[in-house]
Enzyme design. Structure first.
Site, PDB file in Angstrom:
ATOM      1  N   CYS A   1      57.315 -44.502  52.396  1.00  0.00           N
ATOM      2  CA  CYS A   1      57.181 -43.337  53.573  1.00  0.00           C
ATOM      3  C   CYS A   1      57.182 -41.895  53.991  1.00  0.00           C
ATOM      4  O   CYS A   1      56.860 -41.385  54.078  1.00  0.00           O
ATOM      5  CB  CYS A   1      58.283 -44.053  54.447  1.00  0.00           C
ATOM      6  SG  CYS A   1      57.878 -45.999  54.933  1.00  0.00           S
TER       7      CYS A   1
ATOM      8  N   HIS B   1      56.114 -38.564  55.516  1.00  0.00           N
ATOM      9  CA  HIS B   1      57.201 -38.042  57.195  1.00  0.00           C
ATOM     10  C   HIS B   1      58.297 -37.801  56.271  1.00  0.00           C
ATOM     11  O   HIS B   1      59.057 -38.125  57.299  1.00  0.00           O
ATOM     12  CB  HIS B   1      57.159 -39.533  57.965  1.00  0.00           C
ATOM     13  CG  HIS B   1      55.841 -40.188  57.841  1.00  0.00           C
ATOM     14  ND1 HIS B   1      55.510 -39.663  59.038  1.00  0.00           N
ATOM     15  CD2 HIS B   1      54.897 -41.655  57.053  1.00  0.00           C
ATOM     16  CE1 HIS B   1      53.739 -40.509  58.880  1.00  0.00           C
ATOM     17  NE2 HIS B   1      53.342 -41.224  58.620  1.00  0.00           N
TER      18      HIS B   1
ATOM     19  N   ARG C   1      51.181 -51.561  62.810  1.00  0.00           N
ATOM     20  CA  ARG C   1      51.496 -50.078  62.217  1.00  0.00           C
ATOM     21  C   ARG C   1      52.282 -49.627  60.836  1.00  0.00           C
ATOM     22  O   ARG C   1      51.774 -48.848  59.984  1.00  0.00           O
ATOM     23  CB  ARG C   1      51.713 -49.276  63.332  1.00  0.00           C
ATOM     24  CG  ARG C   1      52.403 -47.496  62.876  1.00  0.00           C
ATOM     25  CD  ARG C   1      51.042 -46.536  63.138  1.00  0.00           C
ATOM     26  NE  ARG C   1      51.127 -45.693  62.016  1.00  0.00           N
ATOM     27  CZ  ARG C   1      50.734 -45.680  60.805  1.00  0.00           C
ATOM     28  NH1 ARG C   1      50.673 -46.715  60.415  1.00  0.00           N
ATOM     29  NH2 ARG C   1      50.266 -44.472  60.255  1.00  0.00           N
TER      30      ARG C   1
ATOM     31  N   CYS D   1      51.303 -49.102  56.869  1.00  0.00           N
ATOM     32  CA  CYS D   1      51.993 -47.863  56.553  1.00  0.00           C
ATOM     33  C   CYS D   1      51.987 -48.412  54.799  1.00  0.00           C
ATOM     34  O   CYS D   1      51.768 -47.599  54.050  1.00  0.00           O
ATOM     35  CB  CYS D   1      52.711 -47.693  56.454  1.00  0.00           C
ATOM     36  SG  CYS D   1      53.497 -46.440  58.114  1.00  0.00           S
TER      37      CYS D   1
END
Lengths: 202, 266
Positions: free
Chosen positions: B175, B179, B223, B227
């Protein structure tokens, strides 16, 4: 998934293994929380030493034990294979197509379809393409700025082949090491960056 | 001298042009948002969800009006701003979607496994998604306040942090690859830095959302599912522990920010 076979030192291996063991409760929960789908099999959660090391904010911020970073870079460097016929540059037009495509390796991709390089996702390359990301540096005028000495050509090949040889926790996928791109595809991307005729170097 | 000025002008002009282009693309999305700000298409899902909430259904012919989302049976207002949280009856930390499955199973008699195995927008999952749209609308404008006190909540947060930084797969993604830094983009898409409060609130406070590019409503589970797809990982099981831990991590990081749900996304 193919693991790094060369470890720079046995000490690194011991540290990494004990980290993995400490995380086993997490790994258990992680494995139980996902299922294979299409080409995305469960072994994608099996991490090599590089991935284990780079699984922290500290490591991806360029910190962490510098000796370990060095050992990881050395081990990744040892995986790099120069092109089999000694030819580094292919067709920049093909390279542009590969750079544009972000396809490949997801559970919604089919096996046997060539992957894209996904280069524009993170890099500016040809300035005419305004839809580019900025996670990686701009590659506009790549060879115009750096020249095309053997050292630059070999470095660029190596960076595409296995970016972790130069930066242990680089955000860039290891295109050659994990066979995301074929040798010919890498030559084509090389041409996009290095060929004097490529729009990148105008 | 003249040439220098000319070159400087040219360079700054072309830079301005590049900037203008980039801004136009971002601007267009902003304009589109403004245009439909009074009418987010998620409202259609929300209306359907409101009906589904109060309609007696399922083997037990019961509504969801006694469903406890953490603030007492039937309390919808502000509930999703405080989720995920620990629930005593299930002895688990649950996000909105796993909690709704519990209610559909216990109150209405539906089979939880069927909802988990169905795809997005399929079977009873489709109803659940509409109820999500209804519930999150009732936290719009509220402060994100995800609890991190109960030992199980703390354990889920710690696990969520590990999941967030877990790097794997053939592209070495986590992730955090997208991010964990400010000001980054994939193509023209801005990426929130979820490791800090401001970015976490930008992410967590705008999902679930109506997603313009696919023309449908996406829950947080959906969502996160995408990812994982883009990380080239195996597919997360719907409402599995790891997905809930990630919501705990993002939600707690985002605490103090504002809920803007349902959001409107690219």
């Amino acid at each position: 998934m193919k693991k790094l076979q060369l470890l720079a030192s046995s000490a690194l291996f011991v540290v990494a293994t004990s980290t993995a063991m400490a995380q086993s409760a997490f790994d258990k929960a992680h494995t139980a929380s996902v299922k294979e789908n299409g080409i995305a099999k469960m072994d994608r959660l099996d991490r090599d030493e590089t991935q284990i090391f780079c699984s922290s904010l500290e490591a991806i911020s360029g910190k962490g034990d510098p000796k370990k970073r060095e050992a990881i870079e050395k081990a990744n460097m040892a995986t790099i294979k120069q092109p089999s016929d000694g030819k580094y540059l292919g067709d920049w037009k093909e390279g542009e197509k590969i750079a544009q495509s972000g396809r490949g390796a997801t559970w919604s991709d089919k096996a046997g379809v060539p992957n894209g390089g996904g280069c524009y996702n993170c890099h500016q390359i040809n300035k005419k393409e305004i839809s580019h990301g900025n996670i990686g540096p701009s590659l506009w005028n790549y060879a115009k700025l750096r020249g095309n000495s053997d050292a630059i050509v070999q470095y660029t090949w190596g960076k595409i082949y296995n970016s972790k040889a130069y930066n242990a926790c680089s955000n860039m996928p290891r295109m050659g090491h994990y066979k995301l791109l074929t040798e010919q595809q890498m030559r084509d991307v090389m041409a996009l960056l290095m060929d004097p005729e490529s729009p990148v170097n105008q | 001298m003249r040439t220098t000025i000319k070159t400087t002008l040219l360079v700054s002009l072309s830079m301005a042009a590049g900037l203008a282009f980039a801004q136009t693309a971002t601007d267009d999305i902003a304009k589109y948002r403004a245009m439909i700000a009074d009418g987010n298409p998620a409202e259609l899902y929300e209306a359907a969800g409101e009906d589904l909430w109060s309609k007696p259904m399922g083997p037990k012919n019961a509504s969801l009006e006694k469903c406890d989302l953490g603030k007492g049976p039937g309390v919808v207002k502000g509930a999703s701003a405080e989720l995920p949280r620990y629930f005593k009856d299930t002895n688990k930390v649950q996000d909105l979607e796993s909690r709704l499955i519990t209610c559909m199973e216990k109150l209405q008699g539906y089979n939880a496994k069927e909802i988990i195995d169905a795809g997005f927008e399929k079977g009873k999952r489709k109803d659940l998604e509409a109820v999500v749209a209804y519930v999150v609308t009732h936290s719009k404008g509220m402060k994100i306040n995800v609890p991190n006190k109960h030992p199980k909540e703390k354990a889920m947060y710690a696990m969520g942090e590990k999941a967030f930084f877990f790097q794997g797969g053939p592209m070495d993604f986590s992730c955090a690859s997208c991010h964990a830094e400010d000001g980054k983009r994939i193509r023209l898409q801005d990426l929130p830095n979820i490791t800090e409060q401001k970015g976490a609130a930008l992410g967590y406070g705008h999902w679930p959302a109506y997603r313009v590019s696919s023309g449908n409503f996406w829950t947080m589970q959906r969502r996160l599912n995408d990812c994982y797809r883009q990380q080239r990982f195996p597919e997360p099981i719907y409402t599995s522990d790891i997905t809930v831990t990630l919501s705990v991590y993002m939600g707690v990081k985002a605490n103090g920010g504002e809920m803007n749900t349902p959001g409107l996304k690219r």
